[in-house]
Motif scaffolding. Structure first.
Motif, mmCIF file in Angstrom:
data_model
loop_
_atom_site.group_PDB
_atom_site.id
_atom_site.type_symbol
_atom_site.label_atom_id
_atom_site.label_comp_id
_atom_site.label_asym_id
_atom_site.label_seq_id
_atom_site.Cartn_x
_atom_site.Cartn_y
_atom_site.Cartn_z
ATOM 1 N N PHE A 1 0.826 -1.200 0.000
ATOM 2 C CA PHE A 1 0.000 0.000 0.000
ATOM 3 C C PHE A 1 0.866 1.256 0.000
ATOM 4 O O PHE A 1 0.677 2.167 -0.825
ATOM 5 C CB PHE A 1 -0.919 -0.029 1.220
ATOM 6 C CG PHE A 1 -1.666 1.250 1.491
ATOM 7 C CD1 PHE A 1 -2.655 1.691 0.629
ATOM 8 C CD2 PHE A 1 -1.386 2.018 2.618
ATOM 9 C CE1 PHE A 1 -3.346 2.868 0.874
ATOM 10 C CE2 PHE A 1 -2.069 3.189 2.878
ATOM 11 C CZ PHE A 1 -3.055 3.619 2.005
ATOM 12 N N VAL A 2 1.825 1.301 0.909
ATOM 13 C CA VAL A 2 2.705 2.464 1.015
ATOM 14 C C VAL A 2 3.486 2.683 -0.276
ATOM 15 O O VAL A 2 3.637 3.821 -0.752
ATOM 16 C CB VAL A 2 3.663 2.292 2.225
ATOM 17 C CG1 VAL A 2 4.778 3.327 2.188
ATOM 18 C CG2 VAL A 2 2.890 2.404 3.535
ATOM 19 N N ASP A 3 3.983 1.590 -0.869
ATOM 20 C CA ASP A 3 4.788 1.705 -2.085
ATOM 21 C C ASP A 3 3.956 2.065 -3.318
ATOM 22 O O ASP A 3 4.508 2.514 -4.334
ATOM 23 C CB ASP A 3 5.522 0.383 -2.354
ATOM 24 C CG ASP A 3 6.683 0.166 -1.396
ATOM 25 O OD1 ASP A 3 7.127 1.148 -0.769
ATOM 26 O OD2 ASP A 3 7.142 -0.997 -1.269
ATOM 27 N N SER A 4 2.633 1.887 -3.239
ATOM 28 C CA SER A 4 1.773 2.125 -4.408
ATOM 29 C C SER A 4 1.193 3.534 -4.459
ATOM 30 O O SER A 4 0.625 3.929 -5.491
ATOM 31 C CB SER A 4 0.626 1.111 -4.423
ATOM 32 O OG SER A 4 1.121 -0.206 -4.501
ATOM 33 N N LEU A 5 1.297 4.266 -3.392
ATOM 34 C CA LEU A 5 0.740 5.626 -3.361
ATOM 35 C C LEU A 5 1.537 6.574 -4.256
ATOM 36 O O LEU A 5 2.758 6.433 -4.398
ATOM 37 C CB LEU A 5 0.717 6.155 -1.924
ATOM 38 C CG LEU A 5 -0.326 5.506 -0.998
ATOM 39 C CD1 LEU A 5 0.006 5.761 0.462
ATOM 40 C CD2 LEU A 5 -1.726 6.037 -1.330
#
Length: 426
Positions: A355-359
């Protein structure tokens, strides 16, 4: 005349520069200040006259910032320093001694828990961590060696709101000061002194500056604590050898703690804020109320949307009706519950990392309170040094992501969160 918050955030502590007429507070980029004569120098060093000696102690730009923050918090005085962590040590320094302890909330920023549980032991101090929702546990933790109670108004990372009235009643009954970290709320959303706090600390790095440019900290003194009521605080009530037996509380009254913070704390610890950092923070504070209104508006909308998302287990935002802390908002933070909260993802640890890497709009950084929206997985970063039990107690378990909502268009932020959640749960 009593001015409103929006006026004070621009004008408090400042006046046109007497030498040039400059309207914005200048950056006084100087190390030292010329004395009028030998008697003037002696009076300054004896604390018989207020003025500027050396910028490790005081600086005109930093002094404006200290007065502005103190005014907005409703305090008697303030001391600015190099970071929020420095402010915490500065706050405890006049109160503590080897063998003394502080009773602290278990819901604190991970770096604060590490500082209190590990680093302060090198001074011979200790901390007892307690769930501040359990008032009886807080009372039971206070003993004859306790010298302060410490909590956050809006706790980082979960956005939990502390019942400051109940906690201050306990600290008052014990005759010890309550220190409240008001970083996440700012004086616009919460005024801890009105709820019984003795001291207020800030990481000015966060919402007060608001633009992610400089680090800084501040300690605000309410001026309401009687440091001479017991023998617990000799640094403030007893003769100070370094100043020929001067007693800070007897001499300076409501400003005793502030003068001690400068004359002893900054003199010997050297945690000085530089004038350029003060300048950036002063400019940030000029728009504090406007930014906080948008932070709150966006957070309320986005937290509500996240609460209904199928990939999200729960949202901790106190502004939601479902929050167990929602009832405290009207009293402690009447203008809103801030822009900081956490979400737990049903996919767990690995899902959080995806999630963090996809923002795309949200920045993955170890900061909060920026105009930009920020995100971090606390368990793998800011709270990494803590035990799993401490992480859970702090609201930073392995499935939890901290979100700091900025002032961008809420629709754009929701779209970014939506696509990242889809990738994280794929």
């Amino acid at each position: 005349m009593a001015y409103g918050f929006d006026t004070l955030q621009i004008h408090a502590g400042a006046a046109p520069d007497p030498a040039t007429g400059a309207r914005q507070t200048p950056i006084y980029q100087t190390t030292a200040y010329v004395f009028r004569d030998a008697d003037h120098a002696a009076a300054l060093f004896n604390l018989q006259e207020v003025g500027y000696i050396y910028s490790r102690l005081t600086n005109p730009t930093v002094a404006v910032l200290a007065e502005r923050i103190a005014t907005l918090e409703g305090g008697q005085g303030a001391v600015c320093c190099s970071s929020g962590h420095a402010a915490q040590i500065m706050a405890l320094f006049p109160l503590m001694a080897p063998g003394r302890n502080v009773v602290a909330s278990s819901r604190l920023y991970g770096g604060t828990i590490t500082q209190f549980s590990q680093t302060i032991k090198r001074f011979g101090w200790s901390a007892k961590f307690v769930d501040f929702d359990d008032l009886e546990a807080v009372k039971a933790a206070i003993d004859d060696d306790t010298r302060a109670v410490f909590c956050e108004s809006i706790a980082n990372p979960g956005g939990y709101i502390t019942d400051l009235d109940a906690i201050s009643a306990i600290s008052d009954a014990a005759g010890i000061p309550l220190i409240v970290d008001n970083t996440s709320a700012t004086p616009y959303l919460c005024n801890p002194i009105e709820h019984g706090a003795t001291l207020v600390v800030h990481s000015t790095t966060k919402y007060l500056t608001g633009n992610g440019t400089v680090t800084g900290g501040c300690v605000v003194d309410s001026g309401k604590f009687d440091w001479s009521a017991s023998d617990k605080f000799p640094s403030l009530s007893e003769p100070e050898p370094a100043y020929h037996g001067l007693k800070f509380h007897e001499t300076f009254g409501a400003l005793a703690y502030t003068f001690h913070g400068i004359a002893i704390g900054l003199r010997d610890l050297g945690m000085t804020m530089n004038p350029q950092a003060a300048h950036y923070t002063l400019m940030g504070i000029e728009t504090l109320s406007l930014r906080m209104e948008r932070h709150v508006q966006n957070a309320e909308q986005i937290a509500g949307w996240l609460e209904g998302h199928e990939a999200v287990d729960y949202v901790t935002y106190a502004g939601l009706k479902s929050s167990p802390y929602n009832a405290r908002v009207a009293n402690i933070c009447p203008k809103g519950a801030g822009g900081l909260f956490t979400i737990a993802l049903k996919g767990g640890y690995e899902s959080c990392l995806k999630f963090v890497d996809s923002l795309e709009i949200f920045s993955h950084v170890a900061n909060l309170g920026d105009t930009r929206s920020l995100v971090i997985h606390s368990a793998s970063t800011t709270h990494r040094q803590l035990t799993p039990e401490q992480q859970e107690a702090a609201g930073a378990g392995p499935s939890v992501v901290r979100i700091s909502i900025g002032i961008e268009d809420a629709k754009d932020l929701i779209a970014d969160l939506d696509q990242a959640l889809a990738k994280a749960s794929a």
